[in-house]
Design a protein around this motif. Sequence first.
Motif, PDB file in Angstrom:
ATOM      1  N   CYS A 178      10.990   5.177  -1.204  1.00 26.54           N
ATOM      2  CA  CYS A 178       9.876   4.813  -2.088  1.00 26.54           C
ATOM      3  C   CYS A 178       9.018   6.040  -2.404  1.00 26.54           C
ATOM      4  O   CYS A 178       9.039   7.037  -1.681  1.00 26.54           O
ATOM      5  CB  CYS A 178       9.013   3.731  -1.447  1.00 26.54           C
ATOM      6  SG  CYS A 178       9.874   2.159  -1.236  1.00 26.54           S
ATOM      7  N   THR A 179       8.244   5.926  -3.473  1.00 25.62           N
ATOM      8  CA  THR A 179       7.397   7.041  -3.901  1.00 25.62           C
ATOM      9  C   THR A 179       5.914   6.696  -3.911  1.00 25.62           C
ATOM     10  O   THR A 179       5.074   7.589  -3.833  1.00 25.62           O
ATOM     11  CB  THR A 179       7.801   7.504  -5.312  1.00 25.62           C
ATOM     12  OG1 THR A 179       7.731   6.386  -6.212  1.00 25.62           O
ATOM     13  CG2 THR A 179       9.224   8.060  -5.307  1.00 25.62           C
ATOM     14  N   HIS A 180       5.560   5.412  -4.026  1.00 21.19           N
ATOM     15  CA  HIS A 180       4.162   4.989  -4.099  1.00 21.19           C
ATOM     16  C   HIS A 180       3.850   4.065  -2.923  1.00 21.19           C
ATOM     17  O   HIS A 180       4.640   3.171  -2.596  1.00 21.19           O
ATOM     18  CB  HIS A 180       3.874   4.270  -5.422  1.00 21.19           C
ATOM     19  CG  HIS A 180       3.976   5.167  -6.622  1.00 21.19           C
ATOM     20  ND1 HIS A 180       5.190   5.584  -7.130  1.00 21.19           N
ATOM     21  CD2 HIS A 180       3.013   5.731  -7.406  1.00 21.19           C
ATOM     22  CE1 HIS A 180       4.974   6.360  -8.184  1.00 21.19           C
ATOM     23  NE2 HIS A 180       3.670   6.468  -8.369  1.00 21.19           N
ATOM     24  N   PHE A 181       2.675   4.273  -2.311  1.00 23.92           N
ATOM     25  CA  PHE A 181       2.338   3.552  -1.085  1.00 23.92           C
ATOM     26  C   PHE A 181       0.857   3.175  -1.067  1.00 23.92           C
ATOM     27  O   PHE A 181       0.033   3.755  -1.778  1.00 23.92           O
ATOM     28  CB  PHE A 181       2.626   4.425   0.147  1.00 23.92           C
ATOM     29  CG  PHE A 181       4.046   4.890   0.268  1.00 23.92           C
ATOM     30  CD1 PHE A 181       4.970   4.174   1.000  1.00 23.92           C
ATOM     31  CD2 PHE A 181       4.460   6.064  -0.358  1.00 23.92           C
ATOM     32  CE1 PHE A 181       6.279   4.602   1.110  1.00 23.92           C
ATOM     33  CE2 PHE A 181       5.766   6.503  -0.252  1.00 23.92           C
ATOM     34  CZ  PHE A 181       6.681   5.771   0.483  1.00 23.92           C
ATOM     35  N   TYR A 182       0.554   2.194  -0.205  1.00 21.49           N
ATOM     36  CA  TYR A 182      -0.819   1.889   0.184  1.00 21.49           C
ATOM     37  C   TYR A 182      -1.017   2.356   1.625  1.00 21.49           C
ATOM     38  O   TYR A 182      -0.096   2.290   2.442  1.00 21.49           O
ATOM     39  CB  TYR A 182      -1.100   0.386   0.108  1.00 21.49           C
ATOM     40  CG  TYR A 182      -1.164  -0.165  -1.297  1.00 21.49           C
ATOM     41  CD1 TYR A 182      -2.221   0.151  -2.141  1.00 21.49           C
ATOM     42  CD2 TYR A 182      -0.170  -1.018  -1.767  1.00 21.49           C
ATOM     43  CE1 TYR A 182      -2.283  -0.354  -3.426  1.00 21.49           C
ATOM     44  CE2 TYR A 182      -0.221  -1.532  -3.054  1.00 21.49           C
ATOM     45  CZ  TYR A 182      -1.282  -1.191  -3.881  1.00 21.49           C
ATOM     46  OH  TYR A 182      -1.337  -1.688  -5.156  1.00 21.49           O
ATOM     47  N   ILE A 183      -2.227   2.814   1.935  1.00 22.10           N
ATOM     48  CA  ILE A 183      -2.569   3.182   3.311  1.00 22.10           C
ATOM     49  C   ILE A 183      -3.148   1.954   3.997  1.00 22.10           C
ATOM     50  O   ILE A 183      -4.144   1.391   3.537  1.00 22.10           O
ATOM     51  CB  ILE A 183      -3.594   4.329   3.344  1.00 22.10           C
ATOM     52  CG1 ILE A 183      -3.071   5.539   2.575  1.00 22.10           C
ATOM     53  CG2 ILE A 183      -3.914   4.718   4.787  1.00 22.10           C
ATOM     54  CD1 ILE A 183      -4.101   6.647   2.426  1.00 22.10           C
ATOM     55  N   ASN A 184      -2.532   1.544   5.087  1.00 19.54           N
ATOM     56  CA  ASN A 184      -3.016   0.380   5.823  1.00 19.54           C
ATOM     57  C   ASN A 184      -4.240   0.787   6.640  1.00 19.54           C
ATOM     58  O   ASN A 184      -4.133   1.178   7.800  1.00 19.54           O
ATOM     59  CB  ASN A 184      -1.911  -0.166   6.731  1.00 19.54           C
ATOM     60  CG  ASN A 184      -2.347  -1.427   7.457  1.00 19.54           C
ATOM     61  OD1 ASN A 184      -3.440  -1.946   7.239  1.00 19.54           O
ATOM     62  ND2 ASN A 184      -1.490  -1.928   8.335  1.00 19.54           N
ATOM     63  N   ASN A 185      -5.409   0.708   6.006  1.00 23.88           N
ATOM     64  CA  ASN A 185      -6.627   1.112   6.711  1.00 23.88           C
ATOM     65  C   ASN A 185      -7.165   0.020   7.625  1.00 23.88           C
ATOM     66  O   ASN A 185      -8.228   0.178   8.221  1.00 23.88           O
ATOM     67  CB  ASN A 185      -7.709   1.546   5.714  1.00 23.88           C
ATOM     68  CG  ASN A 185      -8.005   0.482   4.680  1.00 23.88           C
ATOM     69  OD1 ASN A 185      -7.370  -0.571   4.663  1.00 23.88           O
ATOM     70  ND2 ASN A 185      -8.953   0.750   3.808  1.00 23.88           N
ATOM     71  N   TRP A 186      -6.446  -1.093   7.736  1.00 27.00           N
ATOM     72  CA  TRP A 186      -6.828  -2.144   8.684  1.00 27.00           C
ATOM     73  C   TRP A 186      -6.199  -1.909  10.055  1.00 27.00           C
ATOM     74  O   TRP A 186      -6.484  -2.633  11.008  1.00 27.00           O
ATOM     75  CB  TRP A 186      -6.385  -3.514   8.163  1.00 27.00           C
ATOM     76  CG  TRP A 186      -6.978  -3.861   6.835  1.00 27.00           C
ATOM     77  CD1 TRP A 186      -6.440  -3.616   5.605  1.00 27.00           C
ATOM     78  CD2 TRP A 186      -8.228  -4.502   6.595  1.00 27.00           C
ATOM     79  NE1 TRP A 186      -7.268  -4.064   4.612  1.00 27.00           N
ATOM     80  CE2 TRP A 186      -8.385  -4.620   5.192  1.00 27.00           C
ATOM     81  CE3 TRP A 186      -9.237  -4.996   7.419  1.00 27.00           C
ATOM     82  CZ2 TRP A 186      -9.498  -5.205   4.607  1.00 27.00           C
ATOM     83  CZ3 TRP A 186     -10.350  -5.581   6.830  1.00 27.00           C
ATOM     84  CH2 TRP A 186     -10.469  -5.679   5.447  1.00 27.00           C
ATOM     85  N   LEU A 187      -5.350  -0.894  10.148  1.00 24.93           N
ATOM     86  CA  LEU A 187      -4.617  -0.659  11.388  1.00 24.93           C
ATOM     87  C   LEU A 187      -5.501  -0.059  12.474  1.00 24.93           C
ATOM     88  O   LEU A 187      -5.278  -0.282  13.664  1.00 24.93           O
ATOM     89  CB  LEU A 187      -3.431   0.274  11.110  1.00 24.93           C
ATOM     90  CG  LEU A 187      -2.453   0.506  12.248  1.00 24.93           C
ATOM     91  CD1 LEU A 187      -1.731  -0.786  12.601  1.00 24.93           C
ATOM     92  CD2 LEU A 187      -1.441   1.586  11.868  1.00 24.93           C
ATOM     93  N   SER A 188      -6.524   0.701  12.079  1.00 27.16           N
ATOM     94  CA  SER A 188      -7.343   1.411  13.055  1.00 27.16           C
ATOM     95  C   SER A 188      -8.789   1.456  12.584  1.00 27.16           C
ATOM     96  O   SER A 188      -9.065   1.564  11.383  1.00 27.16           O
ATOM     97  CB  SER A 188      -6.818   2.844  13.245  1.00 27.16           C
ATOM     98  OG  SER A 188      -7.730   3.629  13.976  1.00 27.16           O
ATOM     99  N   LEU A 189      -9.718   1.415  13.539  1.00 21.41           N
ATOM    100  CA  LEU A 189     -11.135   1.554  13.203  1.00 21.41           C
ATOM    101  C   LEU A 189     -11.435   2.920  12.609  1.00 21.41           C
ATOM    102  O   LEU A 189     -12.381   3.086  11.844  1.00 21.41           O
ATOM    103  CB  LEU A 189     -11.993   1.348  14.456  1.00 21.41           C
ATOM    104  CG  LEU A 189     -12.060  -0.073  15.030  1.00 21.41           C
ATOM    105  CD1 LEU A 189     -12.821  -0.054  16.343  1.00 21.41           C
ATOM    106  CD2 LEU A 189     -12.722  -1.023  14.051  1.00 21.41           C
TER     107      LEU A 189
END
Length: 309
Positions: free
Chosen positions: A295-306
């Motif tokens: 893949c080339t486009h992503f979202y950053i899972n900012n719910w993973l860490s405080l």
Amino acid sequence: MFERLHIEYAKKGWRASNRRDEFPQMTRWVIRQETVHAFERFLRWVTKEKAPERASKGKKPIAAGLSVPQSLAQKGFQSIKLPNAPTAPSKGLHVVAHQHNIPSFPEHLAEYLSRIEKKKARTPQLYKAAKDLPFARIDVYHSFRLELEGLNDDDGEQDWVKASPLDGGRYDTVVVLDGDEADMVSLNGTRIGRVHLIFTLPRTMRIGSNDMPLPVYWPNACPLAYITWYTKPSQNAAAKASHNMVSVSKEMFQGAPRWSIIPLSNIRQSCMLVPDFKKTNSRIWDTDKCVLDTCTHFYINNWLSLYSY
């Protein structure tokens, strides 16, 4: 915000004291820290003022796709721990490039050291190709551990970052400190990169028939990481209203991934990227290969860490 100030101005000062009559010691510690920060700002100002003068002397600008030597400073809210011994000691450069699937690594390392030479040495020694390097082997690590200071009074978080070619390969994505405004939380002043290699330079280099120590201005005692970049995090109104995750994409330069060699101390934490399936054809990502490769486009899972929220 106030908890952050409590850590900076109270907890750290108390830890630096001998726990006896601590308030004068804490006050003195804070004053010294502020003096150091003021001097750092002065040095940045001097560097900025002299930049046009250096540019006017005919120095060539740095090409957009190349690595730039970065600061070795480590933020006070993190600590980095490598294994006691390298996972693969004294590994040949071309063997490393093949095993970690980064075929241009030897040439990129030569370019990285040449730029340090141009910046630091009185008589720069330039390396046009990997064969010109005064060494042919490096120590390779497959992982390192990050310890982040707790946001409250807890023990903080422990985080592992891996860059291993074993079992099909695992190369983690990380949050990299990329500006003075970067802090221990949020994504402000950071960029996302993928770690392909963790290594240290050898202690000596071969000149003729003699073993000589490396130049003192090389990152001799500093563990390094070879990474490829994603674009700077961005967020549109629709994403903010629904899932609040920022998006990134692979950053390319002249058809190849943009790369850098950076100190491990510039890495703040690992992160999780979620593919943006709307921007990638299902025939590309629906395979047995890692989605970070396909893949080339992503979202950053900012719910993973405080620390990344």
